[in-house]
Write an enzyme that holds these catalytic residues in place. Structure first.
Site, PDB file in Angstrom:
ATOM      1  N   THR A 145     -53.466  15.661 -58.175  1.00  0.00           N
ATOM      2  CA  THR A 145     -54.750  15.064 -57.784  1.00  0.00           C
ATOM      3  C   THR A 145     -55.755  16.190 -57.588  1.00  0.00           C
ATOM      4  OG1 THR A 145     -53.612  13.237 -56.767  1.00  0.00           O
ATOM      5  CG2 THR A 145     -55.868  13.626 -56.037  1.00  0.00           C
ATOM      6  N   ARG A 157     -46.220   5.254 -55.673  1.00  0.00           N
ATOM      7  CA  ARG A 157     -45.973   5.159 -54.228  1.00  0.00           C
ATOM      8  C   ARG A 157     -44.596   5.722 -53.949  1.00  0.00           C
ATOM      9  NH1 ARG A 157     -46.197  -0.995 -53.850  1.00  0.00           N
ATOM     10  NH2 ARG A 157     -45.284  -0.529 -55.857  1.00  0.00           N
ATOM     11  N   CYS A 214     -50.711  11.726 -49.535  1.00  0.00           N
ATOM     12  CA  CYS A 214     -51.902  11.468 -50.363  1.00  0.00           C
ATOM     13  C   CYS A 214     -53.127  11.029 -49.572  1.00  0.00           C
ATOM     14  CB  CYS A 214     -51.586  10.407 -51.414  1.00  0.00           C
ATOM     15  SG  CYS A 214     -50.509  11.026 -52.695  1.00  0.00           S
TER      16      CYS A 214
HETATM   17  C1  UDX Z   1     -50.257   6.289 -51.961  1.00  0.00           C
HETATM   18  C2  UDX Z   1     -50.853   5.365 -53.034  1.00  0.00           C
HETATM   19  O1  UDX Z   1     -50.440   4.010 -52.797  1.00  0.00           O
HETATM   20  C3  UDX Z   1     -50.417   5.826 -54.416  1.00  0.00           C
HETATM   21  O2  UDX Z   1     -51.036   5.034 -55.418  1.00  0.00           O
HETATM   22  C4  UDX Z   1     -50.836   7.290 -54.587  1.00  0.00           C
HETATM   23  O3  UDX Z   1     -50.420   7.784 -55.833  1.00  0.00           O
HETATM   24  C5  UDX Z   1     -50.247   8.149 -53.482  1.00  0.00           C
HETATM   25  O4  UDX Z   1     -50.634   7.613 -52.206  1.00  0.00           O
HETATM   26  P1  UDX Z   1     -47.895   6.545 -50.749  1.00  0.00           P
HETATM   27  O5  UDX Z   1     -48.566   7.609 -49.932  1.00  0.00           O
HETATM   28  O6  UDX Z   1     -46.552   6.808 -51.309  1.00  0.00           O
HETATM   29  O7  UDX Z   1     -48.839   6.135 -51.973  1.00  0.00           O
HETATM   30  O8  UDX Z   1     -47.710   5.261 -49.823  1.00  0.00           O
HETATM   31  P2  UDX Z   1     -48.400   3.836 -49.595  1.00  0.00           P
HETATM   32  O9  UDX Z   1     -47.387   2.790 -49.810  1.00  0.00           O
HETATM   33  O10 UDX Z   1     -49.655   3.702 -50.324  1.00  0.00           O
HETATM   34  O11 UDX Z   1     -48.677   3.918 -48.019  1.00  0.00           O
HETATM   35  C6  UDX Z   1     -49.539   4.911 -47.454  1.00  0.00           C
HETATM   36  C7  UDX Z   1     -49.662   4.733 -45.972  1.00  0.00           C
HETATM   37  O12 UDX Z   1     -50.382   3.548 -45.660  1.00  0.00           O
HETATM   38  C8  UDX Z   1     -48.324   4.594 -45.230  1.00  0.00           C
HETATM   39  O13 UDX Z   1     -48.414   5.332 -44.017  1.00  0.00           O
HETATM   40  C9  UDX Z   1     -48.207   3.109 -44.963  1.00  0.00           C
HETATM   41  O14 UDX Z   1     -47.422   2.820 -43.838  1.00  0.00           O
HETATM   42  C10 UDX Z   1     -49.664   2.747 -44.752  1.00  0.00           C
HETATM   43  N1  UDX Z   1     -49.951   1.331 -45.037  1.00  0.00           N
HETATM   44  C11 UDX Z   1     -49.870   0.861 -46.311  1.00  0.00           C
HETATM   45  C12 UDX Z   1     -50.332   0.490 -44.000  1.00  0.00           C
HETATM   46  O15 UDX Z   1     -50.414   0.907 -42.831  1.00  0.00           O
HETATM   47  N2  UDX Z   1     -50.639  -0.814 -44.296  1.00  0.00           N
HETATM   48  C13 UDX Z   1     -50.585  -1.308 -45.552  1.00  0.00           C
HETATM   49  O16 UDX Z   1     -50.887  -2.497 -45.726  1.00  0.00           O
HETATM   50  C14 UDX Z   1     -50.168  -0.453 -46.588  1.00  0.00           C
END
Ligand code: UDX
Length: 441
Positions: free
Chosen positions: A122, A154, A263
């Site tokens: 990124t 993700r 991320c």
């Molecule tokens: C994220 C993006 O989704 C992905 O497309 C990108 O390439 C990298 O960053 P990731 O960090 O693996 O992926 O996790 P993700 O499932 O998106 O969750 C990120 C954070 O948000 C976590 O701490 C999760 O607990 C939180 N989250 C997610 C919430 O609190 N509520 C939600 O509804 C969704």
């Protein structure tokens, strides 16, 4: 096609193994000799469901190999992906591009013929232009073109995301890059994911805009959850009620302790910096980052309140330490801020996580780590669910109640139902949902 992936971290490894699974011949390169030796022995440096099998199958089929020798791997490559780290630069939040530029230079110097360099890391808008300048300067004799191909994986479901993406974004300013990148993803055409070809700068911005939008969605519902608590509404029903509107959509509306991970925190900060540098501030994203930071500490205050206003000399059991389930990643996990704030308030804090213990030990030396959820809650004054691992969704709650010194449960992921918990005799607090009085037995 012969593909080289430079950087065998999370993105590089998942991408490399998946490209090999498409049928391409892939070499994954990393400077860390220890990591490469482990990968060759089939030991994964990260926990990602399905990754070990994917690596094993493709190594055995002779399509996937690992090396520290970048120069040798580049010989005959059609496309070289840069998947090195872009950490936050200390002090200012800008993305640190040292590794990207260094890798680009090394690739160009080692190139034996024309190839496409595609950035998967990124990177801020305009990075592709600088990469192009570097490779041209290093090798004016060769036709090395530069593309942007952001990943949207993700953690925890990265392989599935790679094979069944919502879309593939390819930023290329020349026909050779477009053609080569189209060829890389051709095996996916059967699944018909939308493939979007655009300019390199637009592609770079799409990645940041996507992450910032998702971070905003989460932060929005988190603030609505706080309001729900004040007015006696239920955030899960609010989320459902708005999510059924197709324009809004139901995903990423789960209220919780704030987003973490490798991320969202880093990318929102970097985007804010880019916008400020271009005198086009993104005030919404600035606020999202600030609100999310405060939220993690606010979760500790919620625990303190649930414990009657003080946690001094009390024992608090945290279930789940990673930033989300199905990963061992602790980067920017809400648990870190929560542990610190609870320890500052005088609590003894214990924790258990199915996969994150090793990283947790290194990052939080004072945290007492337990070997199961039940040993963690034994004798504790409160149980706090921080990460929604499946194994915490089906705890033997009668046993938990018998083990706890006080029947206090703070559920920061809303995995239990307030009415069930009240019936079982727990003082139960969750996020954005009314707490019910403990039922008379
Ligand atoms: C994220 C993006 O989704 C992905 O497309 C990108 O390439 C990298 O960053 P990731 O960090 O693996 O992926 O996790 P993700 O499932 O998106 O969750 C990120 C954070 O948000 C976590 O701490 C999760 O607990 C939180 N989250 C997610 C919430 O609190 N509520 C939600 O509804 C969704």
């Amino acid at each position: 096609m012969h593909i080289v992936v430079v950087g065998s971290g999370y993105v590089g490894l998942v991408s490399g193994a998946s490209f090999a699974d498409f049928g391409h011949s892939v070499v994954c390169v990393d400077k860390d000799a220890g990591k490469i030796a482990k990968l060759e022995a089939g030991v994964m440096p990260i926990f990602e469901p399905g990754l070990d099998q994917l690596v094993e199958t493709n190594c055995r089929a002779g399509r996937l190999a690992f090396t520290t020798d970048l120069a040798k791997s580049i010989s005959g490559a059609d496309v070289v992906f840069l998947a090195v780290g872009t950490p936050s630069r200390r002090g200012d939040g800008h993305a640190d591009l040292t590794f990207v530029y260094q890798a680009a230079r090394e690739v160009a110097e080692a190139a034996t013929g024309s190839l496409v360099v595609a950035t998967k890391s990124t990177v801020p808008v305009g990075t592709g232009d600088e990469v192009e300048r570097i490779v041209r300067q290093a090798r004016p004799d060769l036709e090395i073109t530069v593309a942007s191909n952001p990943e949207f994986l993700r953690e925890g479901s990265a392989i599935e995301d790679f094979k069944r993406p919502d879309r593939i974004v390819i930023g290329a300013n020349d026909p050779r890059s477009r053609e080569a990148m189209g060829e890389v993803y051709r095996p996916l055409y059967l699944n018909q994911p939308p493939i979007m070809f655009t300019s390199r700068r637009t592609s770079e911005l799409i990645k940041y805009a996507a992450n910032a939008f998702l971070a905003t969605k989460i932060t929005f519902i988190n603030e609505i959850a706080d309001l729900c608590e004040q007015v006696g509404a239920n955030v899960q029903e609010v989320a459902r009620g708005i999510g059924l509107d197709n324009r809004i959509g139901s995903k990423f509306l789960h209220a919780g302790p704030g987003y973490g991970g490798s991320c969202f925190p880093k990318d929102t900060l970097a985007l804010v910096k880019t916008a400020q540098d271009h005198a086009s501030p993104l005030r919404i994203v600035e606020t999202v980052a600030a609100v999310n930071d405060q939220r993690k500490r606010a979760m500790a205050r919620k625990v303190i309140q649930a414990c009657g206003g003080s946690v001094r000399d009390k024992t608090i059991a945290l279930l789940g330490l990673t930033f989300k389930p199905n990963t061992d990643d602790m980067r920017d996990a809400p648990s870190i801020a929560i542990v610190t704030a609870l320890e500052d308030a005088g609590a003894r804090v214990r924790g258990f996580d199915p996969e994150g213990m090793q990283h947790a030990r290194a990052m939080m030396p004072d945290l007492q780590l337990c070997d199961s959820a039940y040993s963690c809650v034994e004798g504790a004054d409160a149980m706090v669910i921080v990460t929604e691992w499946n194994e915490f969704r089906a705890l033997d709650l009668k046993r938990v109640k018998a083990l706890l010194a006080e029947p206090v449960v703070v559920d920061l992921r809303n995995i239990y139902r307030p009415e069930d918990m009240a019936r079982l005799g727990f003082h139960y607090q969750s996020i954005g949902r009314p707490s019910l009085p403990v039922a008379e037995s």
